[in-house]
Design an enzyme around this catalytic site. Structure first.
Site, mmCIF file in Angstrom:
data_model
loop_
_atom_site.group_PDB
_atom_site.id
_atom_site.type_symbol
_atom_site.label_atom_id
_atom_site.label_comp_id
_atom_site.label_asym_id
_atom_site.label_seq_id
_atom_site.Cartn_x
_atom_site.Cartn_y
_atom_site.Cartn_z
ATOM 1 N N LYS A 194 -31.685 95.102 -1.341
ATOM 2 C CA LYS A 194 -30.633 96.043 -1.737
ATOM 3 C C LYS A 194 -30.369 95.915 -3.235
ATOM 4 C CE LYS A 194 -26.107 96.117 -2.181
ATOM 5 N NZ LYS A 194 -25.902 97.129 -3.216
ATOM 6 N N GLY A 245 -25.586 87.391 -7.923
ATOM 7 C CA GLY A 245 -24.404 88.201 -8.230
ATOM 8 C C GLY A 245 -23.211 87.316 -8.531
ATOM 9 N N SER A 246 -22.039 87.820 -8.197
ATOM 10 C CA SER A 246 -20.821 87.103 -8.581
ATOM 11 C C SER A 246 -20.553 85.917 -7.659
ATOM 12 C CB SER A 246 -19.637 88.069 -8.544
ATOM 13 O OG SER A 246 -19.456 88.532 -7.228
ATOM 14 N N GLY A 250 -20.835 85.508 -3.551
ATOM 15 C CA GLY A 250 -21.706 84.407 -3.116
ATOM 16 C C GLY A 250 -20.987 83.486 -2.139
ATOM 17 N N GLU A 398 -16.022 83.918 -16.672
ATOM 18 C CA GLU A 398 -17.220 84.651 -17.076
ATOM 19 C C GLU A 398 -16.814 86.066 -17.475
ATOM 20 O OE1 GLU A 398 -20.089 85.600 -13.978
ATOM 21 O OE2 GLU A 398 -21.700 85.065 -15.340
HETATM 22 P P1 NDP Z 1 -21.366 91.474 -7.056
HETATM 23 O O1 NDP Z 1 -21.515 90.062 -6.642
HETATM 24 O O2 NDP Z 1 -20.231 92.241 -6.525
HETATM 25 O O3 NDP Z 1 -22.700 92.278 -6.741
HETATM 26 C C1 NDP Z 1 -23.986 91.731 -6.607
HETATM 27 C C2 NDP Z 1 -24.728 92.426 -5.474
HETATM 28 O O4 NDP Z 1 -24.080 92.139 -4.226
HETATM 29 C C3 NDP Z 1 -24.714 93.941 -5.591
HETATM 30 O O5 NDP Z 1 -25.895 94.467 -5.059
HETATM 31 C C4 NDP Z 1 -23.511 94.291 -4.736
HETATM 32 O O6 NDP Z 1 -23.506 95.619 -4.321
HETATM 33 C C5 NDP Z 1 -23.660 93.340 -3.587
HETATM 34 N N1 NDP Z 1 -22.433 93.076 -2.853
HETATM 35 C C6 NDP Z 1 -21.142 93.372 -3.185
HETATM 36 N N2 NDP Z 1 -20.291 92.961 -2.226
HETATM 37 C C7 NDP Z 1 -21.054 92.401 -1.255
HETATM 38 C C8 NDP Z 1 -20.757 91.773 -0.005
HETATM 39 N N3 NDP Z 1 -19.513 91.627 0.436
HETATM 40 N N4 NDP Z 1 -21.778 91.292 0.736
HETATM 41 C C9 NDP Z 1 -23.052 91.385 0.295
HETATM 42 N N5 NDP Z 1 -23.399 91.979 -0.875
HETATM 43 C C10 NDP Z 1 -22.408 92.470 -1.644
HETATM 44 O O7 NDP Z 1 -21.322 91.515 -8.591
HETATM 45 P P2 NDP Z 1 -20.969 92.792 -9.464
HETATM 46 O O8 NDP Z 1 -22.202 93.525 -9.637
HETATM 47 O O9 NDP Z 1 -19.802 93.559 -8.944
HETATM 48 O O10 NDP Z 1 -20.481 92.082 -10.781
HETATM 49 C C11 NDP Z 1 -19.234 91.419 -10.845
HETATM 50 C C12 NDP Z 1 -19.361 90.144 -11.597
HETATM 51 O O11 NDP Z 1 -20.399 89.333 -11.044
HETATM 52 C C13 NDP Z 1 -19.808 90.322 -13.022
HETATM 53 O O12 NDP Z 1 -18.764 90.641 -13.846
HETATM 54 C C14 NDP Z 1 -20.390 88.980 -13.300
HETATM 55 O O13 NDP Z 1 -19.369 88.097 -13.640
HETATM 56 C C15 NDP Z 1 -21.011 88.560 -12.034
HETATM 57 N N6 NDP Z 1 -22.436 88.804 -11.974
HETATM 58 C C16 NDP Z 1 -23.284 87.759 -12.061
HETATM 59 C C17 NDP Z 1 -24.635 87.975 -12.061
HETATM 60 C C18 NDP Z 1 -25.614 86.900 -12.151
HETATM 61 O O14 NDP Z 1 -26.768 87.187 -12.451
HETATM 62 N N7 NDP Z 1 -25.274 85.680 -11.868
HETATM 63 C C19 NDP Z 1 -25.190 89.302 -11.990
HETATM 64 C C20 NDP Z 1 -24.212 90.353 -11.833
HETATM 65 C C21 NDP Z 1 -22.896 90.076 -11.824
HETATM 66 P P3 NDP Z 1 -22.806 96.713 -5.252
HETATM 67 O O15 NDP Z 1 -23.576 96.781 -6.514
HETATM 68 O O16 NDP Z 1 -22.940 97.931 -4.480
HETATM 69 O O17 NDP Z 1 -21.387 96.263 -5.431
#
Ligand code: NDP
Length: 488
Positions: A194, A245-246, A250, A398
């Site tokens: 996804k 992701g965030s 996580g 962050e």
């Molecule tokens: P998220 O953790 O919300 O998103 C990462 C992925 O997980 C996206 O594909 C998202 O979908 C999906 N997701 C969201 N909610 C759920 C859930 N409950 N269960 C499973 N998957 C889910 O990060 P964001 O993209 O919203 O970014 C927010 C913050 O995260 C940033 O400001 C940053 O601080 C951090 N971040 C860290 C990253 C890293 O590489 N370590 C990368 C990106 C963000 P969708 O996009 O549709 O919300």
């Protein structure tokens, strides 16, 4: 005015050294009006769709499918069916497909780079010179391991897990896809991936690479959607979840999967320390500081967002840094001269604005070089904060934007203590001419990656991942293959 200019009105010497626009053409990208889900080698339509836009001017690019829980289950079933024959292929046969994907990515790299910059907002010179070569390199690298698993993990009888559910963020859309899909496939698994809601287009274009490479149907499935689609994938009958992701999401995933028997790896946020000692090559360090925080608008989990400068060189470092910042060109991601592109989304822009306002409120001193930001789209000027206390939000949280906090230290011990004073532990940088000090620091810094006299360097052979709230599990290298295997 130079003597030459004085002598003639038609002087070849320009009076102003700003760059002329150098836009990359978007003609190479052929977008569909609407995209479905890529499941079992076919495009399936869904009931709901959402628009994906270009953050540089908020213009709509395409309609993308919103996958429901049932759609996700369908994709997992397709991956499960494909697993039977894919996992039984000799490794040398799987390798051929991966090599093919790598080669096609390299061949179509301009098309992918333009689309990545269009949908994500990152400067074309980064998507062209970093994201695309690295994405292809990951497929090349893991293709090489596919037929050598017995040698890579001797006496452990490595076996694929089954179906891997993979959830990726928006900051490196295609590169994160490559980090996830290449090792999973090389190990003999099939995948359901996804992409992030704001940046689905290169993952959807990747489906065409999968088709071109004649990968058997169902080995790679792409489901688009928002967080609820990601949550449905976590709930589904997959054997492993790989998430980037965030930290908040996580943690929620880890809670959900506890006791389920499903494997999980989490690559989460960071607040990296970039530590500059007084014996470093100063100009080189300033370049590293700039690269550490302004690369990809600071949308980098391992961004060097906390700068620790040894007190004796604080003033020259800050002065050189501010001077260098005035030369950064902020603007159209598709201009080949752009250094800092568009912020990925309105939501992310608002988060950056909120934390910058908190920094000012708490008493830090802000500097932003003079730069004209485009009227449309999402933009934030490169920013540096001085007079920062460790307790300030800008030093703890962050920001995920082009915002640097500068702090100081006197001794190596103090540098280590301050650098480790964070809930995260993903990366760090050390700038010094002493090799012994680099090793001394690397031993004590609680960070998965420590760069020495460089920053933000990536290589498929090198494992990447964090400690503490930055997650667990490694991606890249042999370490990145292990979480996709079962051992006897
Ligand atoms: P998220 O953790 O919300 O998103 C990462 C992925 O997980 C996206 O594909 C998202 O979908 C999906 N997701 C969201 N909610 C759920 C859930 N409950 N269960 C499973 N998957 C889910 O990060 P964001 O993209 O919203 O970014 C927010 C913050 O995260 C940033 O400001 C940053 O601080 C951090 N971040 C860290 C990253 C890293 O590489 N370590 C990368 C990106 C963000 P969708 O996009 O549709 O919300």
């Amino acid at each position: 005015m130079t003597d030459l200019e004085k002598r003639s009105d038609r002087s070849p010497v320009p009076a102003d050294w700003t760059y002329a626009p150098a836009p990359e053409s978007t003609d190479i990208v052929r977008l569909q009006e609407r995209y479905g889900l890529y499941v079992g080698g076919e495009w399936l339509d869904t009931k709901e769709h959402f628009a994906t836009i270009a953050p540089r001017d908020e213009s709509p690019l395409a309609e993308v499918a919103q996958a429901s829980g049932a759609d996700v289950q369908n994709a997992v079933a397709a991956a499960r069916e494909a697993f039977g024959s894919w996992s039984k292929l000799p490794g040398s046969e799987r390798a051929k497909y991966l090599f093919r994907i790598a080669r096609i990515l390299a061949e179509r790299s301009r098309e992918f780079a333009v689309l990545e910059s269009l949908n994500g907002g990152k400067p074309i010179k980064e998507s062209r010179d970093v994201d695309l070569p690295l994405a292809a390199a990951h497929f090349f690298y893991y293709a090489g391991w596919a037929d050598k698993l017995e040698y890579a993990f001797p006496n452990r009888s490595p076996k694929p897990l089954g179906v891997a559910g993979q959830i990726i963020p928006w900051n490196f859309p295609l590169l994160m896809l490559a980090w996830k899909i290449a090792p999973a496939l090389a190990a003999g698994n099939t995948v359901v991936l996804k992409p992030a809601e704001t940046t689905p287009l290169t993952a959807l274009l990747f489906c065409d690479v999968v088709r071109q490479a004649e990968l058997p149907p169902g080995v790679v499935n792409i489901v688009t959607g928002d967080g609820s689609t990601g949550a449905a994938l976590v709930e589904s009958e997959v054997d492993k979840i790989a998430f980037t992701g965030s930290t908040d999401v996580g943690k929620a995933i880890q809670r959900r999967l506890a006791g389920s028997g499903k494997k999980v790896t989490l690559e989460l946020g960071g607040k990296a320390a970039n530590i500059v000692f007084d014996d470093c090559a100063l100009d080189q360090a300033v370049e590293g500081i700039v690269n550490g925080i302004y690369f990809n608008q600071g949308h980098v989990c391992c961004a060097g967002s906390r700068l620790f400068v040894q007190e004796s060189i604080y003033e020259p470092v800050v002065e050189k840094l501010k001077k260098r910042m005035t030369t950064l060109r902020v603007g159209d991601p598709l201009d080949k001269n752009t250094d800092v592109g568009a912020i990925n989304s309105r939501m992310q822009l608002e988060k950056i604005e909120e934390l910058v306002a908190a920094g000012k409120e708490e008493g830090a001193e802000i500097y932003q070089p003079p730069c004209r930001l485009p009227e449309k789209g999402y933009w934030f000027a490169p920013t540096v904060f001085t007079n920062v206390a460790q307790s300030y939000r800008i030093a703890q949280e962050e920001i995920f934007g082009p915002v640097l906090s500068v702090l100081t230290f006197r001794t190596p011990d103090e540098a280590v203590e301050k650098a480790n004073n964070t809930p995260y532990g993903l990366s760090a940088g050390v700038w010094t001419e002493k090799g012994s000090r680099i090793l001394w620091m690397a031993e004590r810094l609680r960070a998965g990656v420590v760069w020495a006299n460089t920053f933000n360097r990536f290589d498929p052979t090198s494992p990447f991942g964090g400690y503490k709230e930055s997650g667990f599990g490694r991606e890249g290298g042999l370490h990145g293959m292990e979480p996709y295997l079962d051992f006897e």
